[in-house]
Design an enzyme around this catalytic site. Structure first.
Site, short mmCIF file in Angstrom:
data_model
loop_
_atom_site.label_atom_id
_atom_site.label_comp_id
_atom_site.label_asym_id
_atom_site.label_seq_id
_atom_site.Cartn_x
_atom_site.Cartn_y
_atom_site.Cartn_z
N THR A 25 0.87 -1.19 0.00
CA THR A 25 0.00 0.00 0.00
C THR A 25 0.91 1.23 0.00
O THR A 25 2.13 1.12 0.12
CB THR A 25 -0.89 0.05 1.26
N ASP A 26 0.29 2.42 -0.12
CA ASP A 26 1.09 3.65 -0.12
C ASP A 26 1.88 3.78 1.19
O ASP A 26 3.04 4.19 1.20
CB ASP A 26 0.19 4.88 -0.30
N CYS A 27 1.22 3.44 2.31
CA CYS A 27 1.92 3.60 3.58
C CYS A 27 2.69 2.35 4.01
O CYS A 27 3.58 2.43 4.86
CB CYS A 27 0.95 4.05 4.67
N TYR A 28 2.34 1.20 3.44
CA TYR A 28 3.08 -0.04 3.70
C TYR A 28 3.47 -0.64 2.35
O TYR A 28 2.82 -1.56 1.85
CB TYR A 28 2.23 -1.05 4.47
N PRO A 29 4.54 -0.14 1.71
CA PRO A 29 4.84 -0.52 0.33
C PRO A 29 5.32 -1.96 0.13
O PRO A 29 5.20 -2.51 -0.95
CB PRO A 29 5.93 0.48 -0.08
#
Lengths: 387, 136
Positions: free
Chosen positions: A129-133
């Site tokens: 994800t954007d915060c957990y790439p």
């Protein structure tokens, strides 16, 4: 009027080293000569204990965040699947979980390996994800690298348990051990007069917040256990004659000892975990004195046929008979065997007794008492729409 | 007179010799076959209880060994990792030979290997996998 004591009074005595603490076996002996009125005068706390396989056990683990971070959506510890639906790096590993390719090694073994200080391989996957790439991680963890490592067992310390036999002509492999055909053996798993919930059958002192011995350290009763059943048939002393109530317990695994937490694997059944639990019962009044005085000849349990669907009841026996080595069921003499360790249970009761006598352990008044009129639902199957 | 149990392992070429007959006839040993697995042309394993005079049993065992058959006392073939045992009792449930018992005072597991008949039921029954028996 007979003596009553408060938790505060007992704790003051414990702190001053003046309290009288006995194990439930010792007080059962004492009760052969003294009345409950005399016992409440003499004894302040009674220690109870059990060390048996408790399948509904597991651990909450927080792995800590890697850099770059990952929101773990599929997690394996030494190949054993763990729960992935708890935020980014929280997980719960159930004792009975296992990798189908290696079914003899399960969650209980992972917990034991961590407890013994061994490295365990953590592998996790994510979509990114954007915060957990990050999408994948594979690394070693151990008891020192993880943050929280909390034992949380939803159902432990069964109040009484059935005796297992097998009337069929083939051996049955169960969580109660290997049951030989044609009633050639009988297994039982409760520590009898030493068993925690048999010494406080109506939950007069055990409730939410009760401080206990758990896996070698202090833990707590945190809820009624799952399948909490308080209205099962009881004998004339108010003790259930089959598996009744349970407790949910929690404690810090980082403080526990592998001596009191032991992974187990049962042939053709699966993985489980032996958990050591000790519960102190404060002798507050005559009623509680009466309860803790109970001995093996007064505790009965049901003999069930684990070979037949529906596990029909074949008889009822006492723990005195079970511990003698043979029971009689349907006119037949059957050899008995325990499947939980009484030796270890005694060790726990003694250890807890020492903690109490040394003033290292307080008895705690529950902040909430458990319900007394519970029963259970079966799983009713209903038709499912396919739209 | 002594009584002792031995495990014998036969190589493929010795499977057809009547060793037990010679033990009885020449060494005056009373034998009791407790377990036998014989696969002609491949191998054979035998659990024997030998009863007789100590020197006769010693000579009998030498006789067997001189024919390229391994013959070892049963207790050397059984391993029980005692230090890891939690005394749960699961193995005693299946031990109909009476070798595995719980002491009724201490509730510790007691293992009398001389009573073992190598049924091997304790191996899967132990939830900690602490038994090994080398029979074959």
């Amino acid at each position: 009027m007979s003596t009553t004591k408060t938790y505060e009074e007992i704790n003051q005595k414990l702190k001053a080293g003046k309290a009288v603490v006995l194990t439930a076996e010792e007080v059962a002996q004492m009760a052969k000569e003294l009345t409950p009125e005399e016992i409440v005068e003499k004894v302040d706390v009674v220690t109870t204990a059990t060390f048996g396989a408790m399948c509904s056990s597991g651990a909450i683990i927080n792995f800590g965040h890697a850099n770059p971070p990952i929101r773990m959506e599929k997690i394996r510890l030494n190949g054993v699947p763990c729960y992935e639906g708890l935020a980014a790096v929280d997980s719960y590993i159930g004792a009975t979980a296992c990798n189908p390719d290696n079914p003899e090694y399960g969650g209980a073994h992972v917990i034991q390996d961590l407890l013994e200080g061994k490295d365990v391989v953590l592998e996790a996957w994510a979509k990114g994800t954007d915060c957990y790439p990050r999408k994948h991680i594979k690394t070693k963890i151990n008891i020192n690298t993880i943050n929280e490592f909390t034992l949380f067992n939803p159902r432990n310390a069964y109040q009484n348990y059935n005796v297992a036999v097998n009337t069929t002509s083939t051996i049955k492999y169960t969580y109660m051990g290997s049951l030989l055909p044609n009633l050639r053996n009988a297994t039982y798993s409760t520590s009898g007069e030493l068993s925690p919930l048999l010494n406080d059958p109506e939950f007069k002192t055990i409730g939410l917040g009760t401080r206990i011995f758990l896996g070698g350290t202090q833990g707590f009763v945190v809820w009624p256990g799952t399948q909490f059943h308080t209205t099962k048939p009881k004998n004339e002393l108010g003790v259930p004659v089959t598996n009744g109530a349970t407790i949910a317990v929690m404690g810090n695994l980082k403080e526990m000892s592998p001596e009191y937490i032991q992974a187990a694997s049962y042939e053709k059944y699966g993985v489980s975990m032996f958990v050591g639990i000790g519960i102190p019962i404060p002798v507050l009044n005559v009623d509680i004195a009466k309860r803790v005085s109970i001995n093996n000849s007064q505790i009965e349990t049901s003999v069930l046929d684990y070979g037949t669907v529906g596990t029909p009841k074949l008889g009822q026996v006492t723990y005195e008979e079970l511990q003698s080595g043979t029971i009689k069921v349907k006119g037949k003499k059957i050899r008995t065997a325990p499947v939980a360790s009484l030796k270890k249970a005694r060790k726990i009761a003694d250890e807890l007794k020492k903690w109490l006598q040394n003033g290292e352990f307080e008895v705690s008044k529950p902040v909430h008492m458990f319900a007394s009129n519970t029963s259970l639902n079966g799983l009713k199957e209903t038709e499912v729409d396919n739209d | 007179m002594i009584k002792k149990r031995y495990i014998l392992n036969f190589p493929p070429q010795s499977g057809d010799k009547a060793f037990t007959y010679h033990l009885v006839k020449e060494y005056d040993i009373r034998i009791n076959i407790l377990k036998a697995e014989v696969y002609p042309g491949k191998r054979g394993s035998l659990l024997l209880e030998l009863q007789g005079k100590k020197e006769n049993i010693e000579k009998g065992v030498e006789y067997i060994k001189s024919h390229k058959i391994t013959c070892e006392s049963l207790d050397k073939r059984i391993r029980w990792k005692e230090e890891k045992c939690i005394d749960c009792g699961n193995c005693t449930a299946v031990c109909f030979a009476g070798a595995l018992n719980m002491d009724k005072q201490s509730w510790e597991l007691e293992f009398d290997k001389s009573k073992c008949v190598v049924c091997e039921l304790c191996i899967p029954a132990c939830p900690l996998n602490l038994f090994e028996i080398d029979f074959r």
